[in-house]
Design an enzyme around this catalytic site. Structure first.
Site, PDB file in Angstrom:
ATOM      1  N   LYS A  53      15.396   8.771  -6.783  1.00 36.40           N
ATOM      2  CA  LYS A  53      14.033   8.448  -7.220  1.00 36.40           C
ATOM      3  C   LYS A  53      13.590   9.526  -8.190  1.00 36.40           C
ATOM      4  CE  LYS A  53      10.786   5.370  -6.343  1.00 36.40           C
ATOM      5  NZ  LYS A  53      10.832   3.983  -5.924  1.00 36.40           N
ATOM      6  N   ASP A 102       8.612   1.766 -11.055  1.00 38.00           N
ATOM      7  CA  ASP A 102       7.873   1.925  -9.796  1.00 38.00           C
ATOM      8  C   ASP A 102       6.407   2.017 -10.220  1.00 38.00           C
ATOM      9  OD1 ASP A 102       8.287   2.577  -6.746  1.00 38.00           O
ATOM     10  OD2 ASP A 102       6.816   4.049  -7.384  1.00 38.00           O
TER      11      ASP A 102
HETATM   12  P1  NDP Z   1       2.193  -0.931 -10.017  1.00 40.63           P
HETATM   13  O1  NDP Z   1       1.961   0.337 -10.765  1.00 40.63           O
HETATM   14  O2  NDP Z   1       2.555  -2.152 -10.741  1.00 40.63           O
HETATM   15  O3  NDP Z   1       0.896  -1.263  -9.118  1.00 40.63           O
HETATM   16  C1  NDP Z   1       0.432  -0.369  -8.166  1.00 40.63           C
HETATM   17  C2  NDP Z   1      -0.854  -0.923  -7.578  1.00 40.63           C
HETATM   18  O4  NDP Z   1      -1.256  -0.097  -6.497  1.00 40.63           O
HETATM   19  C3  NDP Z   1      -2.006  -0.898  -8.565  1.00 40.63           C
HETATM   20  O5  NDP Z   1      -2.897  -1.929  -8.259  1.00 40.63           O
HETATM   21  C4  NDP Z   1      -2.631   0.475  -8.305  1.00 40.63           C
HETATM   22  O6  NDP Z   1      -3.990   0.579  -8.706  1.00 40.63           O
HETATM   23  C5  NDP Z   1      -2.493   0.568  -6.809  1.00 40.63           C
HETATM   24  N1  NDP Z   1      -2.406   1.969  -6.407  1.00 40.63           N
HETATM   25  C6  NDP Z   1      -1.518   2.892  -6.840  1.00 40.63           C
HETATM   26  N2  NDP Z   1      -1.768   4.075  -6.289  1.00 40.63           N
HETATM   27  C7  NDP Z   1      -2.839   3.888  -5.497  1.00 40.63           C
HETATM   28  C8  NDP Z   1      -3.586   4.746  -4.647  1.00 40.63           C
HETATM   29  N3  NDP Z   1      -3.263   6.030  -4.503  1.00 40.63           N
HETATM   30  N4  NDP Z   1      -4.624   4.193  -3.957  1.00 40.63           N
HETATM   31  C9  NDP Z   1      -4.960   2.893  -4.100  1.00 40.63           C
HETATM   32  N5  NDP Z   1      -4.289   2.025  -4.895  1.00 40.63           N
HETATM   33  C10 NDP Z   1      -3.249   2.539  -5.572  1.00 40.63           C
HETATM   34  O7  NDP Z   1       3.281  -0.555  -8.914  1.00 40.63           O
HETATM   35  P2  NDP Z   1       4.231  -1.533  -8.083  1.00 40.63           P
HETATM   36  O8  NDP Z   1       3.526  -2.791  -7.766  1.00 40.63           O
HETATM   37  O9  NDP Z   1       5.518  -1.570  -8.768  1.00 40.63           O
HETATM   38  O10 NDP Z   1       4.438  -0.676  -6.757  1.00 40.63           O
HETATM   39  C11 NDP Z   1       3.586  -0.800  -5.616  1.00 40.63           C
HETATM   40  C12 NDP Z   1       4.301  -0.251  -4.395  1.00 40.63           C
HETATM   41  O11 NDP Z   1       5.517  -0.980  -4.189  1.00 40.63           O
HETATM   42  C13 NDP Z   1       4.714   1.219  -4.481  1.00 40.63           C
HETATM   43  O12 NDP Z   1       4.659   1.786  -3.189  1.00 40.63           O
HETATM   44  C14 NDP Z   1       6.173   1.143  -4.911  1.00 40.63           C
HETATM   45  O13 NDP Z   1       6.910   2.287  -4.549  1.00 40.63           O
HETATM   46  C15 NDP Z   1       6.619  -0.080  -4.134  1.00 40.63           C
HETATM   47  N6  NDP Z   1       7.820  -0.746  -4.629  1.00 40.63           N
HETATM   48  C16 NDP Z   1       7.872  -1.236  -5.910  1.00 40.63           C
HETATM   49  C17 NDP Z   1       8.999  -1.882  -6.345  1.00 40.63           C
HETATM   50  C18 NDP Z   1       9.074  -2.544  -7.679  1.00 40.63           C
HETATM   51  O14 NDP Z   1      10.051  -3.283  -7.908  1.00 40.63           O
HETATM   52  N7  NDP Z   1       8.119  -2.358  -8.563  1.00 40.63           N
HETATM   53  C19 NDP Z   1      10.194  -1.986  -5.494  1.00 40.63           C
HETATM   54  C20 NDP Z   1      10.004  -1.524  -4.131  1.00 40.63           C
HETATM   55  C21 NDP Z   1       8.862  -0.895  -3.760  1.00 40.63           C
HETATM   56  P3  NDP Z   1      -4.363   1.357 -10.058  1.00 40.63           P
HETATM   57  O15 NDP Z   1      -3.925   0.458 -11.173  1.00 40.63           O
HETATM   58  O16 NDP Z   1      -5.832   1.558  -9.992  1.00 40.63           O
HETATM   59  O17 NDP Z   1      -3.609   2.645 -10.026  1.00 40.63           O
END
Ligand code: NDP
Length: 449
Positions: A122, A162
């Protein structure tokens, strides 16, 4: 085991997220160690807790107004027993060594569950793409890749996206790698469809999560049809999870970002989801705009004074945390239990605290740990690597079929291993034990190196 954990804390002080992820795994693998004395003799647990390589570097770049910025860059190459390091890059101000070590550690076991030849890693940066112009994001990505390129390669380490790293960032990172190395290769996954990407990669984590939840309900004589669901996040994972839930006849009533959440009791239907996808993927706007557009919805701004998130107080059958780590604490879990939530499936990595998990499991609700339920993203990245090596593009239906098969297999393996070691129905223990067994055996096979 207690001494291994104490030693881990002493050797990695202050890395609370890493300690938490390690504790979750360590506390469930004793039956595997009892059945495989060689794993203890060869100190596999201690060895798997230590990254094979931890790279930390400086990223300097210049913004649109000519100001110089300095960010931290990292890559944690955790374990390569089962294949090249594989895992996403996160760009978010909260990124630090502890968060990336927890994510890399989780990734090792998640990747093992996919049954694809993938090690775990990562990386990322404390750079915040929010509010930055495309040009600034491009400049940052190029500066980041100028250093990262020394440490990755299609047979060595293949990063992906991510939080904060989506199609736009992968494009700039890939372009930069290609230019410096003078090589067009499958060094990153999540690429655009015209230049080596796989069909279904953007959808894969969200869809995979819902395939997994569907299997859990079906194993219990139930289904997602007609279920009311709450989701956090509005990024890649959350929005495609909503899309799949809609197609299976469920109703999703929430979505969030880091500023707050929206509630729409009528459900986020296809038209509203299209609006959200455009808002988040193209216009990069805030979730509050949803409630401005749809009068039946309400917006609840984040209240920093509260020690719980009112989103998890909404009454629903199923809950899908899809934003970030530790977003469901003990109090949130109490609210879910009080509302008789039937299922909690994790889309985000480690979104539930250890005491929260304990409460959910004790309540009798179905609980899907992230390393099993969100493995669809990395599995499809693995399929992207295979297509790149063969120089082929598979059709959408072909990739989707493989994704469904992989998620079903992870579900069944987690259940059967849990049963084998005396924890029937416990997906957390089953997934941890199944994954650890594979990684540990691979390490034994390859010797002390
Ligand atoms: P994105 O950046 O596309 O979206 C993240 C979302 O979560 C946004 O809505 C963001 O809001 C919100 N968010 C992020 N940090 C915080 C926080 N500290 N508090 C509240 N809301 C928060 O990321 P992904 O959808 O890709 O990833 C989401 C989760 O899924 C993560 O934990 C990631 O590790 C996990 N994941 C992702 C994969 C992938 O294929 N993308 C694969 C496996 C796991 P804002 O825009 O306001 O920051």
């Amino acid at each position: 085991m207690a001494d291994i954990f104490e030693n881990l804390i002493a050797k990695n002080p202050g890395e609370t997220e890493f300690h938490q992820a390690a504790k979750e795994v360590i506390s469930s693998i004793q039956p595997v160690l009892d059945a495989n004395p060689k794993f203890v003799e060869e100190r596999i647990v201690e060895r798997v807790l230590e990254p094979e390589r931890l790279i930390s570097f400086k990223v300097e770049w210049i913004d649109d107004r000519g100001r110089v910025h300095i960010n931290k860059g990292f890559r944690v190459q955790m374990n390569s027993a089962m294949g090249p390091y594989k895992g996403g890059l996160r760009f978010h101000p909260s990124v630090n060594q502890s968060i990336l070590k927890f994510l890399a550690f989780e990734q090792v076991f998640k990747n093992a569950l996919t049954t694809l030849p993938l090690g775990g890693g990562k990386g990322g940066s404390d750079f915040d793409p929010k509010g930055r112009s495309d040009k600034e994001v491009m400049k940052f990505c190029q500066a980041f890749m100028r250093e990262l390129m020394r440490h990755i390669g299609p047979h060595l380490d293949v990063p992906a996206g991510d939080i904060g790293v989506g199609g736009r960032e992968i494009g700039y990172l890939f372009g930069s790698y290609k230019k410096i190395r003078n090589e067009f290769s499958g060094v990153l996954t999540g690429k655009g469809l015209n230049w080596g990407g796989s069909n279904m990669r953007p959808e894969a984590t969200g869809y995979g999560l819902i395939y997994f939840a569907d299997s859990m309900l079906k194993a219990n004589g139930d289904s997602l049809e007609g279920k009311t669901c709450i989701i956090s996040g509005s990024g890649n994972v959350a929005l495609y999870a909503i899309e799949k839930l809609n197609s299976l006849g469920a109703k999703v009533i929430s979505a969030s970002d880091s500023s707050g959440f929206i509630v729409d009791e009528a459900g986020i239907d296809k038209g509203k989801l299209d609006f959200l996808m455009d808002l988040k993927f193209n216009r990069r706007g805030r979730i509050s705009e949803y409630a401005e557009k749809y009068s039946e919805a309400r917006y609840v701004a984040k209240n920093k004074e509260l020690d719980y998130n009112p989103l998890w107080e909404l009454k629903a059958d199923c809950a899908f945390p899809c934003a970030t780590q530790n977003e469901i604490n003990k109090k949130d879990a109490e609210h879910l239990v009080k509302n008789e939530t039937k299922l909690l499936a994790e889309g985000a990595n480690m979104p539930t605290t250890l005491d929260g998990i304990e409460l959910i499991q004790k309540s009798g609700a179905l609980y899907a740990p992230a390393k099993a339920s969100n493995a669809g993203g990395v599995a499809t990245s693995g399929l992207e690597m295979t297509q790149n090596r063969m120089g082929l593009y598979w059709k959408r239906e072909e990739v989707d079929e493989r994704l469904q098969e992989i998620m079903k297999n992870i579900h069944d393996t987690s259940l059967s291993v849990a049963e084998k070691y005396g924890h029937p129905g416990d997906y957390l223990s089953g997934a941890n034990m199944a994954a650890f067994e594979k990684v540990a055996q691979s390490m034994v096979d390859q010797g002390v190196i």
